[in-house]
Scaffold this active site. Structure first.
Site, mmCIF file in Angstrom:
data_model
loop_
_atom_site.group_PDB
_atom_site.id
_atom_site.type_symbol
_atom_site.label_atom_id
_atom_site.label_comp_id
_atom_site.label_asym_id
_atom_site.label_seq_id
_atom_site.Cartn_x
_atom_site.Cartn_y
_atom_site.Cartn_z
ATOM 1 N N LEU A 99 -45.945 -7.292 40.443
ATOM 2 C CA LEU A 99 -46.697 -7.574 39.221
ATOM 3 C C LEU A 99 -46.733 -9.061 38.886
ATOM 4 O O LEU A 99 -45.809 -9.814 39.193
ATOM 5 C CB LEU A 99 -46.103 -6.782 38.056
ATOM 6 C CG LEU A 99 -46.273 -5.264 38.161
ATOM 7 C CD1 LEU A 99 -45.555 -4.557 37.024
ATOM 8 C CD2 LEU A 99 -47.746 -4.878 38.177
ATOM 9 N N GLU A 338 -45.768 -23.879 41.126
ATOM 10 C CA GLU A 338 -45.821 -23.534 42.543
ATOM 11 C C GLU A 338 -46.346 -22.128 42.794
ATOM 12 O O GLU A 338 -46.993 -21.867 43.814
ATOM 13 C CB GLU A 338 -44.438 -23.702 43.183
ATOM 14 C CG GLU A 338 -43.986 -25.140 43.342
ATOM 15 C CD GLU A 338 -43.358 -25.724 42.084
ATOM 16 O OE1 GLU A 338 -43.065 -26.941 42.073
ATOM 17 O OE2 GLU A 338 -43.154 -24.959 41.112
ATOM 18 N N ARG A 445 -38.865 -37.193 54.709
ATOM 19 C CA ARG A 445 -39.214 -38.338 53.879
ATOM 20 C C ARG A 445 -39.021 -39.654 54.619
ATOM 21 O O ARG A 445 -39.876 -40.531 54.595
ATOM 22 C CB ARG A 445 -38.374 -38.354 52.600
ATOM 23 C CG ARG A 445 -38.734 -39.532 51.688
ATOM 24 C CD ARG A 445 -37.916 -39.534 50.417
ATOM 25 N NE ARG A 445 -36.508 -39.861 50.641
ATOM 26 C CZ ARG A 445 -35.617 -39.982 49.670
ATOM 27 N NH1 ARG A 445 -35.979 -39.768 48.417
ATOM 28 N NH2 ARG A 445 -34.363 -40.278 49.935
#
Length: 616
Positions: A99, A338, A445
């Site tokens: 849901l 997100e 990175r």
């Protein structure tokens, strides 16, 4: 009711509360060509409350899409009519049932319609009132309101009852209206069993401009059947007497509905492309793989007009901003949401677009259930997790992606890639565009040395052998940033007179089983170097590459720097030479600051082999 009764399970009462809403939608407002579900002008209907699947399938039957015989296969082995809908049915866009996901995905489809396809199709999403407690619903509500998506309507079945009892707000549709209204939605409150009110609300929703619409319909769970009408304790259960209930509702009528096809027949908008010219980096130069991702995505966007990019407000860090600046009409800023970012990507790929969604690897954990459901949907997504591993040390553990490979590997049909240099990254970004299912690229990175020539190919499922000699005493398996540590360790060991091979296992899933088997057969030892939690990391992946077990043995490196008990047990069983060799390799690696866990080869003696004991 008959399908749930035949199955002995299902959610008929949750379907009954929304039946009037959907009947009016199908009869008067949905524009859909059931004979051509791939018609780009079709409306989209998403059952966010996927447990109401008996209602969806009954609607398909009324529209002539499925037969009564198939209806009665509901929830049975081999049936297309699963307990919660999936795209096994050509009229279902995405799997639902977890849901809070239908509305976020619907927002993605609506964005595709307005900004990419540029077609007037409408997105209808049936929600339950219980799922309005999910935070993802409000991520979607804010995003749709911010974008002014007038081509989406949420129809909320406010039936007051959840699974175990009353919902938070019960029949207070005003409470929900205030919340949606705060996000800029047009709100309509209706009696969900009054066809006239429903008809007016649906027409109003389609004609509303510059903002999305929510229809808050007060309904009764189990409506029309006295035994279950607005009664607790009936959720998720077939009716006790389905035949009597059908009589109570007026008996079987074999109602059919003619759903109107879309009025617009023009093709969707397309964006032009051109030749692919990936960025190239000279050997020995240093470049961050996250930067190579950004440059490669921009190049791919220039070559393919179907590529789109999504960001979770970290585009300057993931380097997605290069694509955003070059192709703003195909860039979607989802902000720090997100779940909505992944849902939007799923919605965009429903319409055939090729989404690349990027954020920090650590933050993808917040959207994991959306990724899981996307896998069930068979969605084609390309996910990028930057700032992976411990090399971003100064930022602290909250920013480190240390579980991401395990998370993505666990899902069915996924591809997991971990490049070590800029040229490899660029090649894999392009490769991902044509990979089916969910593919994941892990980027770093910090800058790393370029070790591959520009233009080299790196097929999914492959690997690269970077060091190999006939006298290798072990093979170090690495990926991403650890490839460079493995090469440095191999050079240091060579100075000690110890020859070891190095394999760049850039394709973590699917893994190159042939290379792993050959390395284990020829050297007897595999050492993996992790920049990930040991659980589900490269060591587990390399070990799993053997199926029933490695041909001779496995040694595995891990961040915890513990020597495993089987290592000690092997020494006690008499293989002193192998034990000393393992100690020497471990000491050499530790001297480079690379903690390892060493497992001695399994082929020590018949007694040891017969125990089929693996190093832990």
């Amino acid at each position: 009711m008959r399908s749930s009764d035949a199955a002995g399970s299902g959610h008929p009462t949750s379907s009954m509360s929304a039946a009037d809403l959907m009947a009016v939608l199908f009869a008067h407002h949905l524009r859909y060509d059931f004979d051509h579900p791939d018609n780009p002008a079709n409306d989209h209907l998403i059952f966010s409350k996927g447990h109401a699947s008996p209602l969806l399938y009954a609607l398909y039957k009324a529209a002539g899409a499925i037969t009564d015989e198939e209806m009665l296969t509901f929830r049975k082995r081999g049936s297309r009519l699963e307990g919660h809908p999936t795209p096994r049915l050509p009229w279902v866009d995405v799997a639902t049932g977890s849901l809070g996901q239908g509305l976020p995905v619907g927002v993605g489809v609506a964005l595709a319609g307005r900004r990419l396809d540029r077609l007037p199709y409408h997105v209808w999403v049936l929600c339950g009132d219980s799922e309005l407690a999910e935070g993802s619903i409000w991520e979607a509500a804010e995003h749709a309101g911010h974008e002014g998506l007038s081509n989406i309507t949420a129809i909320v079945d406010v039936n007051r009852l959840g699974q175990r009892g009353p919902t938070r707000h019960g029949w207070d549709t005003g409470a929900y209206a205030r919340r949606f209204g705060a996000f800029g939605w047009h709100t309509i409150e209706v009696d969900g069993h009054d066809p006239g009110q429903i008809d007016f609300a649906l027409g109003d929703a389609r004609n509303t401009r510059r903002r999305p619409t929510v229809i808050l319909a007060r309904t009764r769970k189990g409506e029309g059947v006295n035994d279950v009408d607005n009664r607790e304790g009936a959720h998720g259960k077939p009716l006790k007497d389905a035949e009597h209930a059908i009589v109570e509702l007026g008996g079987e009528r074999g109602v059919t509905v003619k759903v109107s096809p879309p009025e617009v027949s023009r093709p969707p908008h397309t964006f032009t492309g051109g030749p692919l010219a990936l960025p190239s980096y000279p050997l020995g130069e240093k470049a961050a793989t996250r930067s190579a991702y950004g440059a490669a995505l921009k190049a791919l966007g220039a070559a393919r007009g179907d590529v789109v990019a999504l960001d979770g407000e970290v585009a300057d860090s993931t380097k997605t901003e290069e694509f955003a600046h070059a192709f703003p009409e195909r860039f979607f800023e989802c902000y720090i949401a997100e779940q909505e970012m992944i849902a939007t990507a799923v919605g965009l790929q429903v319409r055939g677009w090729v989404p690349y969604a990027a954020t920090f690897a650590a933050f993808l954990t917040r959207a994991y259930d959306f990724i899981r459901m996307a896998a069930i949907s068979g969605a084609d997504l390309r996910l990028i997790g930057s700032h992976a591993g411990v090399s971003i040390g100064e930022d602290g553990p909250s920013q480190m992606g240390l579980e991401d490979m395990a998370m993505l590997r666990a899902l069915h049909g996924t591809t997991v890639l971990y490049p070590c240099d800029a040229n490899q990254t660029a090649a894999l970004v392009a490769e991902m565009a044509d990979v089916s299912g969910i593919s994941y690229l892990r980027t770093t990175r910090g800058e790393t040395p370029v070790i591959y020539e520009p233009g080299e190919r790196f097929p999914v499922g492959g690997s690269r052998v970077l060091r190999h000699a006939s006298d290798d005493r072990a093979t170090i398996v690495a990926a991403g940033i650890t490839v460079h540590e493995a090469l440095a360790a191999a050079d240091l060991l060579k100075q000690e007179g110890i020859s070891v091979g190095v394999v760049d296992m850039y394709s973590v899933k699917p893994v190159d089983r042939a290379v792993l088997n050959e390395a284990a057969t020829t050297t007897g030892n595999l050492i993996t170097v992790e920049d990930h939690r040991p659980e589900g990391g490269l060591g587990r992946r390399a070990g799993g590459g053997f199926g029933a077990g490695p041909p001779r043995g496995q040694a595995r490196g891990a961040r915890d720097a513990r020597l495993s008990r089987p290592w000690r047990a092997a020494g006690r069983r008499g293989d002193r030479k192998g034990r000393d060799r393992g100690r020497g390799q471990a000491a050499a690696l530790k001297a480079r600051g690379i903690p390892v866990s060493v497992g001695i080869p399994l082929a020590f003696s018949a007694t040891w082999r017969s125990r089929a004991c693996w190093p832990s």
